[in-house]
Scaffold this motif. Structure first.
Motif, PDB file in Angstrom:
ATOM      1  N   VAL A   1       7.544  31.095  -6.090  1.00 40.42           N
ATOM      2  CA  VAL A   1       7.127  29.810  -5.532  1.00 40.42           C
ATOM      3  C   VAL A   1       8.198  29.133  -4.677  1.00 40.42           C
ATOM      4  O   VAL A   1       7.878  28.267  -3.863  1.00 40.42           O
ATOM      5  CB  VAL A   1       6.697  28.839  -6.654  1.00 40.42           C
ATOM      6  CG1 VAL A   1       5.526  29.400  -7.427  1.00 40.42           C
ATOM      7  CG2 VAL A   1       7.859  28.557  -7.592  1.00 40.42           C
ATOM      8  N   SER A   2       9.471  29.500  -4.871  1.00 37.86           N
ATOM      9  CA  SER A   2      10.551  28.759  -4.212  1.00 37.86           C
ATOM     10  C   SER A   2      10.431  28.689  -2.687  1.00 37.86           C
ATOM     11  O   SER A   2      10.696  27.620  -2.108  1.00 37.86           O
ATOM     12  CB  SER A   2      11.915  29.323  -4.613  1.00 37.86           C
ATOM     13  OG  SER A   2      12.016  30.691  -4.309  1.00 37.86           O
ATOM     14  N   PRO A   3      10.027  29.774  -1.974  1.00 37.98           N
ATOM     15  CA  PRO A   3       9.921  29.641  -0.515  1.00 37.98           C
ATOM     16  C   PRO A   3       8.908  28.577  -0.097  1.00 37.98           C
ATOM     17  O   PRO A   3       9.106  27.894   0.911  1.00 37.98           O
ATOM     18  CB  PRO A   3       9.465  31.044  -0.070  1.00 37.98           C
ATOM     19  CG  PRO A   3       9.902  31.953  -1.159  1.00 37.98           C
ATOM     20  CD  PRO A   3       9.744  31.158  -2.419  1.00 37.98           C
ATOM     21  N   PHE A   4       7.836  28.418  -0.870  1.00 41.35           N
ATOM     22  CA  PHE A   4       6.811  27.426  -0.539  1.00 41.35           C
ATOM     23  C   PHE A   4       7.306  26.012  -0.816  1.00 41.35           C
ATOM     24  O   PHE A   4       6.986  25.076  -0.075  1.00 41.35           O
ATOM     25  CB  PHE A   4       5.530  27.714  -1.320  1.00 41.35           C
ATOM     26  CG  PHE A   4       4.967  29.083  -1.065  1.00 41.35           C
ATOM     27  CD1 PHE A   4       4.100  29.302   0.002  1.00 41.35           C
ATOM     28  CD2 PHE A   4       5.311  30.153  -1.863  1.00 41.35           C
ATOM     29  CE1 PHE A   4       3.595  30.568   0.253  1.00 41.35           C
ATOM     30  CE2 PHE A   4       4.813  31.429  -1.626  1.00 41.35           C
ATOM     31  CZ  PHE A   4       3.957  31.632  -0.562  1.00 41.35           C
ATOM     32  N   LEU A   5       8.088  25.853  -1.868  1.00 48.06           N
ATOM     33  CA  LEU A   5       8.651  24.539  -2.170  1.00 48.06           C
ATOM     34  C   LEU A   5       9.710  24.168  -1.142  1.00 48.06           C
ATOM     35  O   LEU A   5       9.838  22.998  -0.767  1.00 48.06           O
ATOM     36  CB  LEU A   5       9.247  24.541  -3.579  1.00 48.06           C
ATOM     37  CG  LEU A   5       8.261  24.827  -4.718  1.00 48.06           C
ATOM     38  CD1 LEU A   5       8.973  24.738  -6.069  1.00 48.06           C
ATOM     39  CD2 LEU A   5       7.080  23.870  -4.680  1.00 48.06           C
ATOM     40  N   ASP A   6      10.475  25.155  -0.684  1.00 44.17           N
ATOM     41  CA  ASP A   6      11.469  24.897   0.356  1.00 44.17           C
ATOM     42  C   ASP A   6      10.802  24.448   1.658  1.00 44.17           C
ATOM     43  O   ASP A   6      11.390  23.677   2.420  1.00 44.17           O
ATOM     44  CB  ASP A   6      12.307  26.159   0.626  1.00 44.17           C
ATOM     45  CG  ASP A   6      13.263  26.462  -0.520  1.00 44.17           C
ATOM     46  OD1 ASP A   6      13.526  25.561  -1.332  1.00 44.17           O
ATOM     47  OD2 ASP A   6      13.730  27.623  -0.599  1.00 44.17           O
ATOM     48  N   ARG A   7       9.600  24.954   1.897  1.00 45.59           N
ATOM     49  CA  ARG A   7       8.844  24.588   3.103  1.00 45.59           C
ATOM     50  C   ARG A   7       7.700  23.636   2.750  1.00 45.59           C
ATOM     51  O   ARG A   7       6.621  23.689   3.339  1.00 45.59           O
ATOM     52  CB  ARG A   7       8.261  25.854   3.747  1.00 45.59           C
ATOM     53  CG  ARG A   7       9.285  26.818   4.280  1.00 45.59           C
ATOM     54  CD  ARG A   7       9.902  26.328   5.564  1.00 45.59           C
ATOM     55  NE  ARG A   7      10.902  27.266   6.059  1.00 45.59           N
ATOM     56  CZ  ARG A   7      11.772  26.992   7.008  1.00 45.59           C
ATOM     57  NH1 ARG A   7      11.775  25.789   7.550  1.00 45.59           N
ATOM     58  NH2 ARG A   7      12.644  27.892   7.402  1.00 45.59           N
ATOM     59  N   ALA A   8       7.949  22.745   1.805  1.00 48.19           N
ATOM     60  CA  ALA A   8       6.898  21.852   1.323  1.00 48.19           C
ATOM     61  C   ALA A   8       6.248  21.052   2.458  1.00 48.19           C
ATOM     62  O   ALA A   8       5.022  20.899   2.505  1.00 48.19           O
ATOM     63  CB  ALA A   8       7.465  20.897   0.274  1.00 48.19           C
ATOM     64  N   GLU A   9       7.062  20.550   3.374  1.00 42.16           N
ATOM     65  CA  GLU A   9       6.510  19.754   4.478  1.00 42.16           C
ATOM     66  C   GLU A   9       5.595  20.604   5.355  1.00 42.16           C
ATOM     67  O   GLU A   9       4.502  20.175   5.738  1.00 42.16           O
ATOM     68  CB  GLU A   9       7.644  19.169   5.317  1.00 42.16           C
ATOM     69  CG  GLU A   9       7.134  18.302   6.469  1.00 42.16           C
ATOM     70  CD  GLU A   9       8.265  17.720   7.305  1.00 42.16           C
ATOM     71  OE1 GLU A   9       7.964  17.124   8.355  1.00 42.16           O
ATOM     72  OE2 GLU A   9       9.447  17.881   6.917  1.00 42.16           O
TER      73      GLU A   9
END
Length: 279
Positions: A153-161
């Motif tokens: 999930v971390s890549p999606f949270l890093d690109r949350a915006e």
């Protein structure tokens, strides 16, 4: 938070990074630059990057002692990821896309799935900022499909915006995933982000509920679960049900598939978790 009053402030991080020789300093500075960029402090990030020669399109601009370390995949990947982030933050999309294309090929050759997702979401950032919502949606769909099974999930949270903007700009009907785990993973991501599309939040919850309903055991499978819970063997179940053992095995495989398990112990545990068996 980036405040100077933080227990670990930006100056503290800078001091820590500069206290190490050669490549440890380079790596820590890369992380510091990425943190500054996520805080929106673009000029500070640019100045930090400039201190170590980071900012050109290739790693050759860094000090000679660090250049040797950058031949190692891990170090080079971090360096290039930071360069790409700098280009994105400064809206230098052509330069970013050129680097993404090169790194994408390398990640494919090495089979680095998580890296492919990071690059795909970086490309989605370019597309959504250019107003190409359909292309951004494709990149996000591909990224979800790549790692749903691994639950990264971390890549999606890093690109949350970026993810929030893409989802908010599309209709719920636009999203179609072939696998149940992809749908559930995407719904989880959506519910963890500040997405303005309230309909999508409601839809994601219903989506998971509908999928659970579709995978509920049939009456025959519920009976089979009860007999499994009694500890009966396949042959005993077949004798009791007056069917062949092949038929029982077929029903068991269907049941395992619905529950996403591979054996009777796991099936019983799943059934209890769903309140399908007396506790």
């Amino acid at each position: 938070s980036g405040s100077e009053n933080d227990a670990i402030s930006i100056p503290h991080l800078r001091e820590g990074a500069s206290s190490y020789p050669n490549h440890p300093s380079l790596l820590r500075t890369c992380y510091l630059v990425q943190r500054l960029l996520r805080l929106g402090r673009i000029e500070d990030a640019r100045l930090e990057a400039k201190r170590i020669g980071l900012g050109s399109e290739e790693p050759e601009s860094v000090a000679a002692q660090d250049a040797e370390e950058l031949e190692k995949p891990r170090y080079r990947e971090l360096f290039m990821a930071t360069v790409i982030e700098l280009h994105l933050a400064r809206q230098q999309y052509r330069e970013a896309e050129s680097l993404i294309a090169k790194e994408y090929q390398l990640a494919q050759l090495d089979g680095r799935t998580a890296r492919l997702v990071e690059l795909g979401l970086a490309r989605a950032t370019i597309e959504i900022n250019a107003g190409n919502t359909a292309n951004a949606e494709k990149e996000l769909t591909l990224a979800v499909g790549r790692v749903a099974g691994q639950h990264i999930v971390s890549p999606f949270l890093d690109r949350a915006e970026t993810v929030s903007r893409i989802v908010s700009d599309t209709r719920p009907s636009s999203w179609s995933f072939a696998q149940r785990e992809e749908r559930e993973f995407f719904a989880e991501i959506c519910n963890s982000l500040p997405i303005s599309n309230r309909l999508l939040h409601d839809w994601s919850e219903l989506w998971v509920s509908d999928q659970n309903a579709q995978n509920a055991p049939t009456k025959r499978e519920a009976e089979l679960l009860s007999m499994l819970d009694m500890g009966l063997s396949n042959q005993q179940i077949a004798d009791y049900s007056n069917v062949s053992i092949t038929t029982i095995k077929w029903h068991l495989q269907n049941l395992y598939r619905k529950f996403g398990v591979t054996n009777r112990s796991a099936a019983l545990a799943r059934a209890r978790a769903l309140n399908l068996l007396p506790k």
